[in-house]
Motif scaffolding. Structure first.
Motif, PDB file in Angstrom:
ATOM      1  N   GLN A  64      -2.549   8.189   8.257  1.00 60.18           N
ATOM      2  CA  GLN A  64      -3.643   7.932   7.503  1.00 60.18           C
ATOM      3  C   GLN A  64      -3.839   6.285   7.666  1.00 60.18           C
ATOM      4  O   GLN A  64      -4.892   5.739   7.053  1.00 60.18           O
ATOM      5  CB  GLN A  64      -3.413   8.144   6.021  1.00 60.18           C
ATOM      6  N   ILE A  65      -3.018   5.764   8.521  1.00 64.18           N
ATOM      7  CA  ILE A  65      -3.336   4.188   8.515  1.00 64.18           C
ATOM      8  C   ILE A  65      -4.338   4.059   9.714  1.00 64.18           C
ATOM      9  O   ILE A  65      -4.295   4.745  10.819  1.00 64.18           O
ATOM     10  CB  ILE A  65      -2.019   3.616   9.282  1.00 64.18           C
ATOM     11  N   ASN A  66      -5.503   3.710   9.359  1.00 63.92           N
ATOM     12  CA  ASN A  66      -6.650   3.168  10.204  1.00 63.92           C
ATOM     13  C   ASN A  66      -6.969   1.975  10.203  1.00 63.92           C
ATOM     14  O   ASN A  66      -6.774   0.884   9.708  1.00 63.92           O
ATOM     15  CB  ASN A  66      -7.765   4.164   9.984  1.00 63.92           C
TER      16      ASN A  66
ATOM     17  N   LEU B 160       0.706   5.314   1.104  1.00 65.86           N
ATOM     18  CA  LEU B 160      -0.041   6.311   1.510  1.00 65.86           C
ATOM     19  C   LEU B 160       0.753   7.560   1.746  1.00 65.86           C
ATOM     20  O   LEU B 160       1.867   7.663   1.672  1.00 65.86           O
ATOM     21  CB  LEU B 160      -0.642   5.991   3.120  1.00 65.86           C
TER      22      LEU B 160
ATOM     23  N   THR C 212      -9.397   0.265   8.965  1.00 68.34           N
ATOM     24  CA  THR C 212      -9.738  -0.125   7.800  1.00 68.34           C
ATOM     25  C   THR C 212      -8.695  -0.645   7.029  1.00 68.34           C
ATOM     26  O   THR C 212      -8.613  -1.893   6.472  1.00 68.34           O
ATOM     27  CB  THR C 212     -10.568   0.869   6.837  1.00 68.34           C
ATOM     28  N   VAL C 213      -7.672  -0.037   6.840  1.00 67.11           N
ATOM     29  CA  VAL C 213      -6.495  -0.392   6.329  1.00 67.11           C
ATOM     30  C   VAL C 213      -5.654  -1.436   7.151  1.00 67.11           C
ATOM     31  O   VAL C 213      -5.227  -2.483   6.341  1.00 67.11           O
ATOM     32  CB  VAL C 213      -5.205   0.906   6.216  1.00 67.11           C
TER      33      VAL C 213
ATOM     34  N   LEU D  46       0.836  -1.039  -0.131  1.00 69.47           N
ATOM     35  CA  LEU D  46       0.003   0.214  -0.144  1.00 69.47           C
ATOM     36  C   LEU D  46       0.801   1.398  -0.048  1.00 69.47           C
ATOM     37  O   LEU D  46       2.065   1.304   0.695  1.00 69.47           O
ATOM     38  CB  LEU D  46      -0.824   0.014   1.258  1.00 69.47           C
TER      39      LEU D  46
ATOM     40  N   ILE E  24       3.686  -0.910   4.104  1.00 66.10           N
ATOM     41  CA  ILE E  24       3.147   0.518   3.658  1.00 66.10           C
ATOM     42  C   ILE E  24       4.228   1.427   3.411  1.00 66.10           C
ATOM     43  O   ILE E  24       4.746   1.851   4.201  1.00 66.10           O
ATOM     44  CB  ILE E  24       2.429   0.918   4.749  1.00 66.10           C
TER      45      ILE E  24
ATOM     46  N   GLN F 112      -7.988  -4.747   6.043  1.00 66.60           N
ATOM     47  CA  GLN F 112      -7.730  -5.057   4.965  1.00 66.60           C
ATOM     48  C   GLN F 112      -6.539  -6.081   4.601  1.00 66.60           C
ATOM     49  O   GLN F 112      -6.282  -6.595   3.886  1.00 66.60           O
ATOM     50  CB  GLN F 112      -7.760  -3.845   3.799  1.00 66.60           C
TER      51      GLN F 112
END
Ligand SMILES: [Mg+2]
Length: 168
Positions: free
Chosen positions: A16-18, A11, A20-21, A9, A134, A24
């Motif tokens: 911004q890593i939350n 970003l 959801t990330v 990924l 990431i 996933q």
């Protein structure tokens, strides 16, 4: 076979890593680079939204650990300020530092995410260690000339990441 220099990924910023990330990519803990990822190169203070983001990670019980190629003199006070465990002089992309961080986290590599701003250290090393990776965009422009030199060669793998995304 998958190119080991391509991240899972990309970003703009670490914060911004939350959830959801993380869900996933099935990540349970994060290994964090310091220079140009959590702070401007060499700066003692974490950048932007790093501190509130770390509090959020703490709330959702995602352990964090610092893995840096920089010296103890640089990394220890920074890690202490954030109350994080750390591995310094990691010699990324070599696997030793990643393995040590994984032992401290007590998790298998495939459940660990590696976050960093450099393809040839953070991303290559994380992928070689069997972790999720990431890539974030480097904070500030105060990197060394050597880092700027490497950026030129990183572009290829960033483009490959976006090409793979389009082809998915
Ligand atoms: Mg870095």
């Amino acid at each position: 076979m998958r190119n080991r220099k391509v991240p899972d990924l990309i970003l703009e910023r670490v914060w911004q890593i939350n959830e959801t990330v993380l869900s996933q990519l099935n990540i349970k803990a994060l290994i964090l680079d310091v220079d140009n990822t959590l702070s401007v190169h060499g700066a003692p203070i974490p950048a932007g939204e790093v501190v509130p983001w770390m509090q959020k990670m703490n709330e959702i019980k995602v352990p964090l650990i610092i893995l840096s190629n920089n010296t103890q003199k640089r990394v220890q006070p920074f890690a202490k300020r954030l109350n994080l465990e750390f591995v310094h002089f990691a010699i990324k992309p070599l696997p030793g530092g990643f393995k040590r961080a994984a032992r401290l986290l007590k998790l298998p590599p495939e459940q660990i995410g590696v976050v960093g701003d450099q393809i040839f250290t953070d991303i290559l090393g994380g992928n070689l260690a069997g972790m999720k990776t990431i890539l974030v965009m480097p904070l500030g422009e105060s990197g060394t000339r050597f880092i700027k030199f490497k950026r030129y060669f990183e572009k290829k793998y960033i483009n490959l990441y976006y090409k793979n995304k389009r082809d998915e």
